[in-house]
Design a protein around this motif. Sequence first.
Motif, PDB file in Angstrom:
ATOM      1  N   ALA A 272       0.788  -0.994  -0.288  1.00  0.00           N
ATOM      2  CA  ALA A 272      -0.269   0.118   0.258  1.00  0.00           C
ATOM      3  C   ALA A 272       1.069   1.279  -0.067  1.00  0.00           C
ATOM      4  CB  ALA A 272      -1.422  -0.105   1.348  1.00  0.00           C
ATOM      5  N   PRO A 273       1.858   1.288   0.546  1.00  0.00           N
ATOM      6  CA  PRO A 273       3.227   1.999   0.505  1.00  0.00           C
ATOM      7  C   PRO A 273       3.532   2.888  -0.785  1.00  0.00           C
ATOM      8  CG  PRO A 273       3.710   0.589   2.621  1.00  0.00           C
ATOM      9  CD  PRO A 273       2.270   0.360   1.660  1.00  0.00           C
ATOM     10  N   ARG A 274       3.578   1.345  -1.441  1.00  0.00           N
ATOM     11  CA  ARG A 274       3.989   2.027  -2.620  1.00  0.00           C
ATOM     12  C   ARG A 274       3.969   2.580  -3.759  1.00  0.00           C
ATOM     13  NH1 ARG A 274       9.171  -1.280  -2.601  1.00  0.00           N
ATOM     14  NH2 ARG A 274       8.995  -0.535  -4.622  1.00  0.00           N
ATOM     15  N   VAL A 275       1.829   2.187  -3.489  1.00  0.00           N
ATOM     16  CA  VAL A 275       1.025   2.287  -4.242  1.00  0.00           C
ATOM     17  C   VAL A 275       0.498   3.665  -3.939  1.00  0.00           C
ATOM     18  CG1 VAL A 275      -1.267   1.875  -5.365  1.00  0.00           C
ATOM     19  CG2 VAL A 275      -0.023   0.145  -4.374  1.00  0.00           C
ATOM     20  N   ALA A 276       0.712   4.056  -2.989  1.00  0.00           N
ATOM     21  CA  ALA A 276       0.435   5.499  -2.190  1.00  0.00           C
ATOM     22  C   ALA A 276       1.357   6.702  -3.102  1.00  0.00           C
ATOM     23  CB  ALA A 276       0.133   5.490  -1.140  1.00  0.00           C
ATOM     24  N   LYS A 277       2.563   5.496  -3.178  1.00  0.00           N
ATOM     25  CA  LYS A 277       3.629   7.236  -3.177  1.00  0.00           C
ATOM     26  C   LYS A 277       3.535   7.041  -4.942  1.00  0.00           C
ATOM     27  CE  LYS A 277       6.509   9.469  -2.474  1.00  0.00           C
ATOM     28  NZ  LYS A 277       7.083  10.149  -0.995  1.00  0.00           N
ATOM     29  N   GLN A 278       2.841   6.094  -5.926  1.00  0.00           N
ATOM     30  CA  GLN A 278       2.880   5.841  -7.075  1.00  0.00           C
ATOM     31  C   GLN A 278       2.044   7.250  -7.360  1.00  0.00           C
ATOM     32  OE1 GLN A 278       3.308   1.972  -8.202  1.00  0.00           O
ATOM     33  NE2 GLN A 278       5.219   1.495  -7.924  1.00  0.00           N
ATOM     34  N   LEU A 279       1.361   7.246  -6.798  1.00  0.00           N
ATOM     35  CA  LEU A 279      -0.147   7.644  -6.728  1.00  0.00           C
ATOM     36  C   LEU A 279      -0.493   9.136  -6.750  1.00  0.00           C
ATOM     37  CD1 LEU A 279      -2.878   4.939  -6.448  1.00  0.00           C
ATOM     38  CD2 LEU A 279      -1.915   5.951  -8.440  1.00  0.00           C
ATOM     39  N   LYS A 280       0.675   9.529  -5.579  1.00  0.00           N
ATOM     40  CA  LYS A 280       1.262  10.603  -5.066  1.00  0.00           C
ATOM     41  C   LYS A 280       0.157  11.043  -4.311  1.00  0.00           C
ATOM     42  CE  LYS A 280       4.458  12.982  -7.932  1.00  0.00           C
ATOM     43  NZ  LYS A 280       4.986  11.553  -9.255  1.00  0.00           N
ATOM     44  N   THR A 281      -0.485  10.402  -3.542  1.00  0.00           N
ATOM     45  CA  THR A 281      -1.954  10.677  -2.970  1.00  0.00           C
ATOM     46  C   THR A 281      -1.432   9.598  -1.226  1.00  0.00           C
ATOM     47  OG1 THR A 281      -3.792   9.781  -2.435  1.00  0.00           O
ATOM     48  CG2 THR A 281      -2.352   8.123  -2.851  1.00  0.00           C
ATOM     49  N   GLY A 282      -2.432  10.134  -0.801  1.00  0.00           N
ATOM     50  CA  GLY A 282      -1.652   9.999   1.378  1.00  0.00           C
ATOM     51  C   GLY A 282      -2.193   8.380   1.576  1.00  0.00           C
TER      52      GLY A 282
END
Lengths: 283, 332
Positions: free
Chosen positions: B108-118
Amino acid sequence: MKMFKILVCIKQVPMVSELPWDSKTGTLKRELAQGMMDPSSRRALEAGLQIKETRAELGEKTQIIVLSMGPPMAMEILYQAKSLGADKGILLSDRAMAGADTFLTSFILARFIKKEVPDVDLVLCGSQTSDSETGQVGPQLAEELSIPAIGYAADIQLQGQMVRVHRHVDDFFEVLEMDLPGLVTIDQAAYTPRYAAFGGVQDAFETADIIQVDARRLGLDENFNAVKDSPTRIVDVYSPTTRKENRVLKGTAKAVVDQLFEDYGKIISSAMGKDLKGQGEKI
Amino acid sequence: MTTATDIWVLGDYRNYFQSRVTLQILARATHLAASTGGKVCAVVFGHGMDEYVGEYIAHGAEKVYVVDDPALKTYAVETYSFLMTRLVEKFKPATLLVGATRFGQEIAPRVAKQLKTGLTADCIDLEIDPKGRLVQIAPSFGGNLIARIITPHKRPQMATIRPGTFQELVHDGTAKGQIIRLALPTDMPTEKIRCISSEYKPSKAKGIEKADIVITGGRGMGSKGKFKKLFELAALMNGEVGATRPVVYANWIGHDALVGQAGKAIKPKILFAFGISGAIQHTAAIADADFIVAINKNPNATMMRMADVAIVADANQVCSGIIRAIKENIRD
Ligand SMILES: Cc1cc2nc3c(=O)[nH]c(=O)nc-3n(C[C@H](O)[C@H](O)[C@H](O)COP(=O)(O)OP(=O)(O)OC[C@H]3O[C@@H](n4cnc5c(N)ncnc54)[C@H](O)[C@@H]3O)c2cc1C
Ligand SMILES: Cc1cc2nc3c(=O)[nH]c(=O)nc-3n(C[C@H](O)[C@H](O)[C@H](O)COP(=O)(O)OP(=O)(O)OC[C@H]3O[C@@H](n4cnc5c(N)ncnc54)[C@H](O)[C@@H]3O)c2cc1C
C-alpha cells in the motif's frame, strides 16, 4: 577497495505514553516530551552495526551514516548512534518540515540521500515506530529512491553487492534476494539492540561528524510547508474514551478468584474459546 | 477531478483461511457506499483465483477486477504495486482499501507513493464525513491515542485496515457481481526481488505476539520453580507465557518470551500479569492488550493502576486458584 555505505534512518520518539498534544492542529507538542531513539530504528541501527562488524573481520570497510528528520532535540539520538558505532549523523530539521506525513517524510529523507549520499549501498529502516507506528516510511523511501526493498527482515546476509534476507510474514517463511542498492526494513523482533556505555555518549559529543541541515540547504522550495503539502491531514487526535474501570479486588486468593470469574468469566471464556460452566455465576 | 465514487478493496487471499480481512473490508465498504454512492469493487491479481473472486462477490463485491496470469502466481511487491497503480489510474476509484497484513502494509505505501496520494495506516474504523470524505480512524502510541485522518485533496483516499476490525457479511451464494478481466500490461517492470523460497506454515501455536491470552510473570513470582505454574495455567487457557527482563535474565524462561522494549509487543484479548511492577520498558509493549488482569501484593504498582482488574494478593496463590477454578469448570 570501495567503501560500503550503509544509511540507517532513525527517528526520535517521545518516551512517555501520556503525551502532550495540540488538539487544534492534531500534532504533538514534542518539545514537551522527553525523547528517545525509536525502538524499531534501534534495531535497524543494530543490523547496520552487525554488518559493519562482520565486514571488519574480513578487513572490509564500512561507513554507517545515520539520518533523522526531527526537531533540534533529535540531535541526541544521533550522538547516541555515534556512540554505538555510527560514523556520521545528519539531522534534517526545519520548522517547514514539521508535521510531514509519511509521503513527505520519505520525500525529505530521499531528497537528502539523492543529494548527499547518491552512492549509498544499503538503506536500513525500522519496520514500525513506537509513536505513529505507520510502517510506511521504509517502503515509500524505497519508492522515492527507485530502489528495491524487502520488508520485515529477520536476518540479512550481505553477499557482495547483493543481500539475502530471511523473513516471516503472514505465516510465510521466505528467503528473498535483491541486488544493491536496496532498502531493508528490520522486523520488530530481530537484531536486539546493544546498549551504549555512558562514556561513549560523552565522547560522541566531541565530534564534528554530526550536522544539522535545514530546508534551504536541502534545496526545498521556499514555500515548502509540510503540514500544508502532506496529502493526509489529521482532523483530530483523542484518547480512547473507553477508560479502564480499574477495579480493585482484595481478599483471600480463593475469594478474589471467585470474584474474578463471577464478574469477568464471560470475557475469560470468550478469549479462551472454551465454555466455562456457570458463566456469570459463582464457580 | 472526476466525481469518482467507487470503493476498491485489494483482494488479499494468500493466507485466506487464516485471514479474512478482505471480506471484512468489503463489508465496511458496502456500508460506506450506502452513503457515498458508487460501487464496491474488489481487485485481484494472481493466477487461478476464481474461487476467491466468487467469495468476494458472495461477500459484497459488486464488481471484481481480475488480472489472471501465470506471471502473477507469487506475490511480488513491485509487480503488484505497479499493476494496482495502473488500474487505479485507469478506473479512478474514490477510495482504495487494503488489509493491514504484512503484505498489505508493504504494497500500500508503494502504491500511495506512485499515485501521489496519502495513506493512513492500520485503521480501526472508517466513516464518511458530511462532505462525503473518508474519515480514516487509526490508533497510535500503542493505542493510547486515536487519530482521525482525511485525505482532503488527493484521490484515491487510501487506508490499510487492521484485520479483525469489521465483521464480514453473511455469505450470499445468490449475489451477482460483474467480473472484469484485464490482460497483463505489456510494459510490466521486471521484479527486482528474487524469491528463493516461500514456505507456508500456518502457525498452530500462535506465538506470544498473536495469542489471544497471554500470561506474563515478573520477579514477583519468586522463583523458577514457582514460575512454572504459569505454563500450566497457559496450557489450560490456550494461552502463551511471557515475562519481564529480570525473569528472562534469571533464566526462568527463554528470551523469546521477553515482553517489552527489548523484546516483543503483544496484543492479547486478555493479559494476566503476575508479580510485575510495570516499568515503562515493559508496559510500552502491552498497551494493545484489550483487557488486563494484574496480580500484585502492592496495590500501587504501575501495572495495577493500568489494569482493568487489579487483584491485591499473592501471585502464586492466585495462579493456583485460577488453575483450580478452570479445571473444575471447563467444559470440553
Ligand atoms: C497520531 C499520528 C498519526 C499519524 N498517522 C499517519 C498516517 O496514518 N499516515 C501518514 O502518512 N502519516 C501519519 N502521521 C505522520 C507520521 O507520524 C510522520 O510521517 C512520521 O514522520 C513518520 O511516520 P512513522 O513514525 O509512522 O514512521 P514508520 O513508517 O513507522 O517508521 C519506520 C521507519 O522509518 C524510519 N523513519 C520514520 N520516520 C523517520 C524520521 N522522521 N527520520 C528518520 N527516519 C524515519 C525509521 O527507520 C523508522 O524505524 C501520523 C502522525 C501522528 C502524530
Ligand atoms: C534499556 C532498558 C530496556 C529494558 N527492556 C525491558 C523489556 O523489554 N522488558 C522488560 O520487562 N523489562 C525491561 N527492562 C527492565 C525494566 O525497567 C524493569 O526492571 C522490569 O520490567 C521489571 O521487571 P519485574 O516487574 O518482573 O520486576 P520488579 O520491578 O522487581 O517487580 C516485581 C513486582 O512483583 C511484586 N511482587 C513481589 N512479590 C510478590 C508476590 N508474592 N505476589 C505478588 N506480587 C509480588 C512487587 O510488588 C513488584 O511490583 C528494561 C530496562 C532498561 C533500562
